[in-house]
Design an enzyme around this catalytic site. Sequence first.
Site, PDB file in Angstrom:
ATOM      1  N   ASP A  95       0.825  -1.202   0.000  1.00  8.07           N
ATOM      2  CA  ASP A  95       0.000   0.000   0.000  1.00  8.07           C
ATOM      3  C   ASP A  95       0.864   1.259   0.000  1.00  8.07           C
ATOM      4  O   ASP A  95       1.474   1.589   1.015  1.00  8.07           O
ATOM      5  CB  ASP A  95      -0.910  -0.016   1.235  1.00  8.07           C
ATOM      6  N   ASP A 280      -1.330   5.509  -6.904  1.00  7.00           N
ATOM      7  CA  ASP A 280      -1.618   4.672  -5.739  1.00  7.00           C
ATOM      8  C   ASP A 280      -1.699   3.191  -6.097  1.00  7.00           C
ATOM      9  O   ASP A 280      -2.524   2.792  -6.916  1.00  7.00           O
ATOM     10  CB  ASP A 280      -2.949   5.139  -5.109  1.00  7.00           C
TER      11      ASP A 280
END
Length: 408
Positions: A95, A280
């Site tokens: 992440d 992301d």
Amino acid sequence: MLLVAALAPFVVLATSVAANPKATRNPHISLSITKHVNGNGTSSLPLRDQKRSMNLVKDCRQSEITDVPLNDSAIAYSVNIDVGDPPTNYNLMIDTGSANTWLGANKPYKKTKTSVKTSDVLNVTYSAGLGFAHGIEYEDTVIIAPGVAIRQSIGVASNSSGIYPYDGVLGLSPKYWSIGMLSPDNTSAIPTVTDNLYGQGKIEQNLVAVSFEPTTSAPVINGELTFGGTDSTKYTGDITYFPLTVTETTPANKYWAIEASFRYGNASATILNTTAGIVDTGTPLIGLATDAYNRYVDVTGAVYDEKAGLLRITPAQYKNLQSLFFDIGGKTYELTPNAQIWPRALNTLMGGETNSIYLVLFDLGPKISKEMGFIAGMPFLERYYCVFDTGNSRVGLATTPFTYADIN
Ligand SMILES: *[C@@H]1O[C@H](CO)[C@@H](O)[C@H](O)[C@H]1NC(C)=O
Ligand SMILES: *[C@@H]1O[C@H](CO)[C@@H](O)[C@H](O)[C@H]1NC(C)=O
Ligand SMILES: *[C@@H]1O[C@H](CO)[C@@H](O)[C@H](O)[C@H]1NC(C)=O
Ligand SMILES: *[C@@H]1O[C@H](CO)[C@@H](O)[C@H](O)[C@H]1NC(C)=O
Ligand SMILES: *[C@@H]1O[C@H](CO)[C@@H](O)[C@H](O)[C@H]1NC(C)=O
Ligand SMILES: *[C@@H]1O[C@H](CO)[C@@H](O)[C@H](O)[C@H]1NC(C)=O
Ligand SMILES: *[C@@H]1O[C@H](CO)[C@@H](O)[C@H](O)[C@H]1NC(C)=O
């Protein structure tokens, strides 16, 4: 649930980078990563992405957002990491939108002689799909690759939700995102794994590079994380770097934020003027601010499909679909028509029809649109190699053998 066998990390020694003599002295470390698609035939993907992005623009501790479990039609990349002596292997979700590394969600943390309990309590509250993790912060030995061990602050969750079937999260955002996740020490930033590899002299540069590939089946081992350098076998041409953008709402010290504008098609209709957004690894789709999304819907003729939760186009519209161009710092990054569609082999996992054609663009929603213009999530990263360069506060992008490939 879909789980994959652990794969031992391997060390790649850079041997042929004459232009960068430093790289010949210091290995960069590459780890294989796995893409998972945990679908149960019901789509909540755009909802989850929307909620996740709301979390990204806000301080998550103030988030009013409810959780959607990660295993509910979720997609993630994960990596296997060894912790402790003797080591235990944990499967962690990658992440770049959060900074805390923690485990204990699925496989319990195994204390060994290298475990040191700190006096801090961990309380990470994520938004959609990532739930929360409550527990104790430890310091332990983390073995990134054979012979490459670092001391690392890790959270050990005693209670968590939303992360199943993974064991935890490998947080790779700038470390400032971790401030406030511990108590009583709620003012220190916890160095990430990348920071510690660099700080403890294991890698030459404080950066991590990500190679994702388009996927038509899952789980599949088809990505790579590279710490400390870049893997030239994973991209084509040169890497172009863009400074992190600093705005009121997307401070560069928290996010991997850059500025871009968007054009659609050969007539180059601008659908989004230059604005800050983020790259992301944890967002499975590509988000656009509501105005831009509506323009995209107009030019493509797509309709929103309730069942799949995605935009849908007809085969005739697909034939006419044109490229979507991201203009970043004077460079153009093209998303071909094929790169704009959801992999058809995975349609039913998302609650879609086998033969329908869905698009990967979603509406960030009015609330988020005020704060950021776009999220370049997995479908973008599966077409472009990306370098998250902490040391130089910049993001690098390069084309790959998949940039223009017809795969989906
Ligand atoms: C999938 O998960 C959602 C949310 O947990 C649930 O509402 C739905 O009934 C599930 N669908 C199937 C087909 O299991
Ligand atoms: C964790 O943080 C959340 C959000 O700030 C808060 O609501 C919750 O009470 C905290 N939980 C614990 C156990 O401290
Ligand atoms: C775990 O957290 C949930 C949600 O906050 C709470 O309802 C539950 O009681 C907690 N479980 C334990 C064992 O602390
Ligand atoms: C999601 O994970 C939970 C465990 O956290 C499990 O109980 C549940 O059955 C899973 N749901 C699906 C749809 O797989
Ligand atoms: C840290 O904790 C103190 C005392 O509880 C609180 O006043 C302060 O707002 C907290 N700061 C952050 C950044 O969470
Ligand atoms: C648009 O450009 C692509 C190449 O970028 C070309 O293949 C296509 O034929 C063009 N379409 C039109 C309508 O000019
Ligand atoms: C971009 O900005 C120009 C100049 O302010 C404006 O005329 C145009 O409508 C904007 N385009 C979009 C797509 O917002």
